[in-house]
Write a protein that holds these residues in place. Structure first.
Motif, mmCIF file in Angstrom:
data_model
loop_
_atom_site.group_PDB
_atom_site.id
_atom_site.type_symbol
_atom_site.label_atom_id
_atom_site.label_comp_id
_atom_site.label_asym_id
_atom_site.label_seq_id
_atom_site.Cartn_x
_atom_site.Cartn_y
_atom_site.Cartn_z
ATOM 1 N N VAL A 74 2.741 -0.183 2.105
ATOM 2 C CA VAL A 74 1.823 0.773 1.467
ATOM 3 C C VAL A 74 0.864 -0.004 0.573
ATOM 4 C CG1 VAL A 74 1.609 2.837 0.061
ATOM 5 C CG2 VAL A 74 3.630 2.523 1.505
ATOM 6 N N ASN A 85 0.467 -4.758 -1.918
ATOM 7 C CA ASN A 85 1.129 -3.600 -1.341
ATOM 8 C C ASN A 85 2.567 -3.514 -1.834
ATOM 9 O OD1 ASN A 85 2.739 -5.347 0.227
ATOM 10 N ND2 ASN A 85 1.513 -5.065 2.077
ATOM 11 N N TYR A 134 1.123 8.791 -1.986
ATOM 12 C CA TYR A 134 0.255 8.089 -2.951
ATOM 13 C C TYR A 134 -0.409 9.161 -3.801
ATOM 14 C CZ TYR A 134 -2.396 3.988 -4.534
ATOM 15 O OH TYR A 134 -2.905 2.945 -5.274
ATOM 16 N N ILE A 218 1.838 4.811 -6.237
ATOM 17 C CA ILE A 218 2.638 4.881 -5.023
ATOM 18 C C ILE A 218 4.018 5.389 -5.423
ATOM 19 C CG2 ILE A 218 3.670 3.542 -3.156
ATOM 20 C CD1 ILE A 218 1.347 1.528 -3.517
#
Length: 227
Positions: A74, A85, A134, A218
Motif C-alpha cells: 500500500v 509503502n 486509506y 493507511i
C-alpha cells in the motif's frame, strides 16, 4: 443468537508485541525487532514493514515460520510518489518461544527509515477477517469493518502520511494502544500506532482514530479467532 466460543476451549488473546523503528539516514540492514517470548505452538503472528518501497524482501524470523503477505503493498500518498509503502505479513499456527525476533533485509535502502510492528495473537488459528483502507486527510480516520463469528482479538494499525514530527492518534470503540511511534526525530521516521480490542461475541466492528494535526492514514483492522 450470536455464536459463542465452545465452553472450555481456548479463546484468542493478545500476546507479546514490540515495535522496532529506525530513523532516516541512520538505519541498518537487517532491521531486527527486539526479542519477545511467544508461545511454542498455537499463536498467529503479524508483522508490518513501513518504509521505503525498495526494501521489498519478505520477513524472516528465528523460528523458521512461513510468512504470507496480506494483500498488496500500500503506497503512501501525500506527494511521496512510489518511494514509501506498507506491507503486511501473517504466519498462522506459528512456532515460537523465547527470544523470538523478526527481521527484514533492507535490500533497497539500508540506511532508510522503517517501522516494524511485530504482534503475537495467542490461541488464534484463524484470521477471520481483514480490512484495509486509506483514510483521507482529516482529524478522524475510520477503518473498514471486520466481521467475527464469535470471540475474537482485533488488531488495528494506523500509519499516518503527514510530513510532521509530532502527532496524536487515539482509537475509539474500546481499542487500546499497545505500541506507537508518534514523536519522530528531526531526521524523520515512519509514524505508526498499534491498538487492540478483545470482543466476546460475533459481530461487525471498526475503529476510528482521532488525531492532530490533520493527515491521511493507511489503516488495517484484523480479526483473529481460535477457530
Amino acid at each position: 443468537m450470536p455464536a459463542q466460543g465452545t465452553p472450555g476451549a481456548p479463546t484468542s488473546s493478545l500476546g507479546a508485541h514490540t515495535l522496532q523503528t529506525q530513523s532516516e539516514g541512520l538505519g541498518t540492514s537487517p532491521v531486527i525487532t527486539d526479542p519477545i517470548t511467544t508461545q511454542q505452538r498455537g499463536s498467529s503472528l503479524i508483522v508490518f514493514n513501513g518504509g521505503y518501497s525498495s526494501n521489498a524482501l519478505d520477513p524472516i524470523d528465528n523460528y523458521g515460520n512461513r510468512w504470507k503477505q496480506l494483500g498488496n503493498d500500500v503506497p503512501f500518498g501525500n506527494g511521496y510518489g512510489d518511494r514509501f509503502n506498507v506491507k503486511a505479513y501473517v504466519a498462522l499456527a506459528a512456532k515460537g518461544g523465547p527470544g523470538h525476533t523478526v527481521s527484514f533485509i533492507k535490500n533497497g535502502n539500508a540506511v532508510g527509515e522503517i517501522s516494524v510492528p511485530f504482534i503475537e495473537i495467542r490461541d488464534a488459528g484463524v484470521l477471520r477477517d481483514v480490512s484495509q483502507n486509506y483514510a483521507p486527510t482529516g482529524t478522524v480516520m475510520t477503518s473498514g469493518n471486520v466481521t467475527t463469528s464469535g470471540p475474537a482479538t482485533l488488531i488495528a494499525i494506523w500509519w499516518g502520511d503527514g510530513g510532521i514530527k509530532r502527532m496524536s492518534a487515539v482509537p475509539n470503540n474500546g481499542f487500546t494502544v499497545i505500541d506507537s511511534y508518534l514523536k519522530l526525530p528531526d531526521n524523520s521516521g515512519v509514524q505508526c500506532a498499534v491498538a487492540y480490542r478483545q470482543v466476546a461475541a460475533a459481530g461487525s466492528y471498526n475503529v476510528s482514530w482521532t488525531g492532530a494535526p490533520a493527515q491521511g492514514a493507511i489503516l488495517w483492522l484484523l480479526a483473529f479467532q481460535s477457530k
